[in-house]
Design an enzyme around this catalytic site. Structure first.
Site, PDB file in Angstrom:
ATOM      1  N   LEU A 193       0.558  -1.052   0.020  1.00 23.43           N
ATOM      2  CA  LEU A 193       0.114  -0.020  -0.325  1.00 23.43           C
ATOM      3  C   LEU A 193       0.464   1.228  -0.163  1.00 23.43           C
ATOM      4  CD1 LEU A 193      -3.306  -0.875   2.243  1.00 23.43           C
ATOM      5  CD2 LEU A 193      -2.557  -1.542  -0.363  1.00 23.43           C
ATOM      6  N   THR A 201       1.733   3.257  -2.875  1.00 20.41           N
ATOM      7  CA  THR A 201       0.743   4.543  -3.288  1.00 20.41           C
ATOM      8  C   THR A 201      -0.831   3.789  -3.697  1.00 20.41           C
ATOM      9  OG1 THR A 201       1.913   2.934  -5.474  1.00 20.41           O
ATOM     10  CG2 THR A 201       2.291   4.968  -4.130  1.00 20.41           C
ATOM     11  N   ILE A 226       7.205  -6.586  -0.853  1.00 23.98           N
ATOM     12  CA  ILE A 226       7.981  -7.664  -1.189  1.00 23.98           C
ATOM     13  C   ILE A 226       8.609  -8.374  -1.173  1.00 23.98           C
ATOM     14  CG2 ILE A 226       6.530  -7.392  -4.182  1.00 23.98           C
ATOM     15  CD1 ILE A 226       9.265  -5.605  -5.267  1.00 23.98           C
ATOM     16  N   ALA A 260       6.279  -1.979  -7.808  1.00 25.81           N
ATOM     17  CA  ALA A 260       6.990  -0.747  -7.685  1.00 25.81           C
ATOM     18  C   ALA A 260       7.038   0.746  -7.347  1.00 25.81           C
ATOM     19  CB  ALA A 260       7.055  -1.346  -9.443  1.00 25.81           C
ATOM     20  N   TYR A 306      14.560   5.092 -11.612  1.00 23.96           N
ATOM     21  CA  TYR A 306      13.595   3.925 -12.327  1.00 23.96           C
ATOM     22  C   TYR A 306      13.719   3.168 -14.097  1.00 23.96           C
ATOM     23  CZ  TYR A 306       8.952   2.470 -14.314  1.00 23.96           C
ATOM     24  OH  TYR A 306       8.110   2.303 -14.778  1.00 23.96           O
ATOM     25  N   LYS A 342      14.201  -1.117 -13.764  1.00 20.01           N
ATOM     26  CA  LYS A 342      13.471  -1.694 -14.446  1.00 20.01           C
ATOM     27  C   LYS A 342      14.518  -2.462 -16.340  1.00 20.01           C
ATOM     28  CE  LYS A 342       9.130  -1.400 -13.298  1.00 20.01           C
ATOM     29  NZ  LYS A 342       7.967  -2.635 -12.917  1.00 20.01           N
ATOM     30  N   ASN A 388       2.150   4.286 -21.919  1.00 18.59           N
ATOM     31  CA  ASN A 388       1.581   5.183 -21.423  1.00 18.59           C
ATOM     32  C   ASN A 388      -0.147   3.612 -21.149  1.00 18.59           C
ATOM     33  OD1 ASN A 388       3.796   6.783 -22.474  1.00 18.59           O
ATOM     34  ND2 ASN A 388       3.139   7.365 -20.696  1.00 18.59           N
ATOM     35  N   VAL A 407      -0.741  11.025 -17.647  1.00 18.78           N
ATOM     36  CA  VAL A 407      -0.873  12.572 -17.830  1.00 18.78           C
ATOM     37  C   VAL A 407      -2.393  12.636 -17.559  1.00 18.78           C
ATOM     38  CG1 VAL A 407       0.130  12.044 -20.518  1.00 18.78           C
ATOM     39  CG2 VAL A 407      -0.469  14.545 -19.795  1.00 18.78           C
ATOM     40  N   GLY A 420      15.047  13.915 -17.701  1.00 22.64           N
ATOM     41  CA  GLY A 420      14.972  12.876 -18.122  1.00 22.64           C
ATOM     42  C   GLY A 420      13.190  12.160 -18.543  1.00 22.64           C
TER      43      GLY A 420
HETATM   44  N1  LIG Z   1       1.275   3.253 -15.349  1.00 26.04           N
HETATM   45  C1  LIG Z   1       2.422   3.125 -17.029  1.00 26.04           C
HETATM   46  O1  LIG Z   1       1.057   3.601 -17.557  1.00 26.04           O
HETATM   47  C2  LIG Z   1       3.212   1.865 -16.584  1.00 26.04           C
HETATM   48  C3  LIG Z   1       4.140   2.278 -17.870  1.00 26.04           C
HETATM   49  C4  LIG Z   1       4.814   1.667 -17.671  1.00 26.04           C
HETATM   50  C5  LIG Z   1       5.311   0.316 -16.433  1.00 26.04           C
HETATM   51  N2  LIG Z   1       4.261   0.411 -15.443  1.00 26.04           N
HETATM   52  C6  LIG Z   1       5.044  -0.486 -14.115  1.00 26.04           C
HETATM   53  O2  LIG Z   1       3.421  -1.692 -13.954  1.00 26.04           O
HETATM   54  C7  LIG Z   1       3.326  -1.954 -12.337  1.00 26.04           C
HETATM   55  C8  LIG Z   1       2.674  -1.117 -11.849  1.00 26.04           C
HETATM   56  O3  LIG Z   1       2.184   0.139 -11.867  1.00 26.04           O
HETATM   57  P1  LIG Z   1       0.828   1.357 -12.029  1.00 26.04           P
HETATM   58  O4  LIG Z   1       0.446   2.595 -12.927  1.00 26.04           O
HETATM   59  O5  LIG Z   1      -0.262   0.850 -11.656  1.00 26.04           O
HETATM   60  O6  LIG Z   1       1.838   1.797 -10.140  1.00 26.04           O
HETATM   61  P2  LIG Z   1       0.713   2.158  -8.954  1.00 26.04           P
HETATM   62  O7  LIG Z   1       1.213   2.686  -8.007  1.00 26.04           O
HETATM   63  O8  LIG Z   1      -0.380   2.555  -8.936  1.00 26.04           O
HETATM   64  O9  LIG Z   1       1.389   0.281  -8.639  1.00 26.04           O
HETATM   65  C9  LIG Z   1       1.979  -0.132  -7.534  1.00 26.04           C
HETATM   66  C10 LIG Z   1       1.509  -1.185  -6.981  1.00 26.04           C
HETATM   67  O10 LIG Z   1       2.644  -1.416  -6.437  1.00 26.04           O
HETATM   68  C11 LIG Z   1       3.039  -1.760  -4.491  1.00 26.04           C
HETATM   69  N3  LIG Z   1       4.145  -0.911  -4.291  1.00 26.04           N
HETATM   70  C12 LIG Z   1       4.747  -0.400  -4.032  1.00 26.04           C
HETATM   71  N4  LIG Z   1       6.148  -0.996  -3.649  1.00 26.04           N
HETATM   72  C13 LIG Z   1       6.683  -2.416  -2.718  1.00 26.04           C
HETATM   73  C14 LIG Z   1       6.801  -3.035  -2.282  1.00 26.04           C
HETATM   74  N5  LIG Z   1       7.471  -2.801  -1.873  1.00 26.04           N
HETATM   75  N6  LIG Z   1       6.262  -4.153  -1.605  1.00 26.04           N
HETATM   76  C15 LIG Z   1       4.604  -4.537  -2.585  1.00 26.04           C
HETATM   77  N7  LIG Z   1       4.337  -3.600  -2.944  1.00 26.04           N
HETATM   78  C16 LIG Z   1       4.465  -2.267  -3.214  1.00 26.04           C
HETATM   79  C17 LIG Z   1       2.155  -0.381  -4.905  1.00 26.04           C
HETATM   80  O11 LIG Z   1       1.429   0.173  -3.471  1.00 26.04           O
HETATM   81  C18 LIG Z   1       1.473   0.487  -5.498  1.00 26.04           C
HETATM   82  O12 LIG Z   1       0.015  -0.835  -5.540  1.00 26.04           O
HETATM   83  C19 LIG Z   1       4.131  -1.038 -12.043  1.00 26.04           C
HETATM   84  O13 LIG Z   1       5.840  -2.129 -12.231  1.00 26.04           O
HETATM   85  C20 LIG Z   1       5.234   0.391 -12.548  1.00 26.04           C
HETATM   86  O14 LIG Z   1       6.712   0.132 -13.366  1.00 26.04           O
HETATM   87  C21 LIG Z   1       3.229   0.969 -15.466  1.00 26.04           C
END
Ligand SMILES: NC(=O)c1ccc[n+]([C@@H]2O[C@H](COP(=O)([O-])OP(=O)(O)OC[C@H]3O[C@@H](n4cnc5c(N)ncnc54)[C@H](O)[C@@H]3O)[C@@H](O)[C@H]2O)c1
Length: 316
Positions: free
Chosen positions: A37, A39, A56, A75, A141, A145, A170, A185, A270
């Site tokens: 939790l 985020t 994790i 993440a 970041y 990854k 995105n 965005v 960045g």
């Molecule tokens: N949103 C995008 O457009 C996008 C694009 C490319 C990659 N990603 C990847 O997709 C994944 C999900 O992204 P999202 O946009 O849903 O973001 P998000 O922040 O809503 O989801 C990430 C989740 O990981 C949880 N989290 C963070 N650190 C943690 C930990 N140490 N242990 C357990 N849980 C943890 C957070 O609480 C959150 O629920 C991520 O890996 C992100 O890098 C997202």
């Protein structure tokens, strides 16, 4: 390609993409969610899933023996935040992914899908982005990854694990949090347009993105859990369509019927300039293709915001 009858672990299942993935899986599968939790929100987690509030780093507290598939989405998901907290970013995204792979190996979990990112292509001017082109790491970041992708490849080669890295472009849609300054965005523009507030564009608006509707991204995970070739490799999850940010801002203002104006600010460090990607590898290896056009996705998201948006944004 529907996944059914599996026991599935979703890390980050309380977040934006993860919670949509869990909603998609629960009808046909047994789903376990692990999320700190950081985020994510508890209320995002489908009540049919088993929830563990756990970082994790402590994944070994979960009994992993009968799990069939791991979808690893947990993440620090923001380029900008990674500049502020680079050590935490590497810890969660890099070391955390190693932890999840090792957990999967020890528990004989054959299927592992890692969530990577379009950010790895950086500003390499070649377009569309293809998996074969050279990457350019511009942020902590992206570095974290990339480490995750390399670990996935090592586990496929060394232990025969059937894993993939999905390079998501995105992603947008329901539950994207507009009040998180690091959020996508589209959710920020929609939220501000609804309030008649100014839409701020970092840069001159000519930079572009490849926007993937979240339902399509979620289906890509399901396909990746059933792929049968090129294990360990990274695969673009994109639409192949390039959208300018100023065009996006105008489209949103028009769709919402908003009085918002647009203002341009300095570009962020960045930040990638142009981005859209070839998705032929996802079609070939995973049998996946996007089903939502950008406009269909935007309309569906707007409908969702109309029915849930007010209460959702008030909570966040
Ligand atoms: N949103 C995008 O457009 C996008 C694009 C490319 C990659 N990603 C990847 O997709 C994944 C999900 O992204 P999202 O946009 O849903 O973001 P998000 O922040 O809503 O989801 C990430 C989740 O990981 C949880 N989290 C963070 N650190 C943690 C930990 N140490 N242990 C357990 N849980 C943890 C957070 O609480 C959150 O629920 C991520 O890996 C992100 O890098 C997202």
């Amino acid at each position: 390609m529907v996944l059914s009858g599996k026991r599935i672990l979703v890390t980050g299942g309380a977040g934006f993409i993860g919670s949509n993935l869990v909603d998609h899986l629960v009808g046909e599968n047994e789903v376990i969610v692990v999320d700190s939790l950081r985020t994510g929100k508890r209320e995002n987690v489908n009540p049919s899933a088993e929830f563990h509030k756990l970082p994790i780093a402590k994944i070994n507290e979960i009994e992993g023996r009968d799990i069939d598939v791991v979808f690893h989405l947990a993440a620090m998901a923001s380029t900008q935040e990674s500049f502020l907290k680079p050590d935490e970013c590497i810890e969660i995204n890099g070391a955390g992914t190693a932890k999840m792979l090792e957990f999967s190996r020890v528990n004989d979990i054959e299927r592992f899908v890692f969530t990577s990112t379009a950010a790895l292509y950086g500003n390499n001017p070649e377009l569309p982005k293809r998996e074969t082109m050279s990457i350019e790491i511009l942020s902590p970041y992206a570095a974290s990854k990339r480490a995750g992708e390399q670990l996935v490849d090592i586990y496929a080669r060394s232990y025969g694990m059937k894993c993939y890295s999905l390079r998501l472009f995105n992603v947008f849609g329901p539950r994207q949090n507009p009040h998180n300054p690091y959020s996508g965005v589209i959710s920020i523009f929609l939220d501000r347009a609804k309030r008649g507030e100014t839409l701020y564009i970092n840069g001159d608006g000519s930079h572009t993105r490849d926007f993937v509707f979240v339902n399509d991204a979620v289906r890509a995970f399901e396909h990746a859990a059933q792929g049968e070739s090129e294990f360990g490799s990274a695969i673009n999850i994109s639409t192949g369509v390039e959208t300018r940010i100023d065009q996006l801002a105008r489209m949103i203002i028009e769709k919402v019927g908003s009085s918002s104006s647009i203002e341009f600010r300095d570009p962020k460090i960045g930040d990638v300039y142009r981005s859209y990607a070839d998705n032929s590898k996802a079609r070939r290896v995973l049998g996946w293709e996007p089903k939502f056009s950008f406009e269909q996705g935007l309309d569906t998201y707007l409908e969702w915001l109309t029915s849930h948006g007010q209460s959702y944004s008030e909570r966040n």
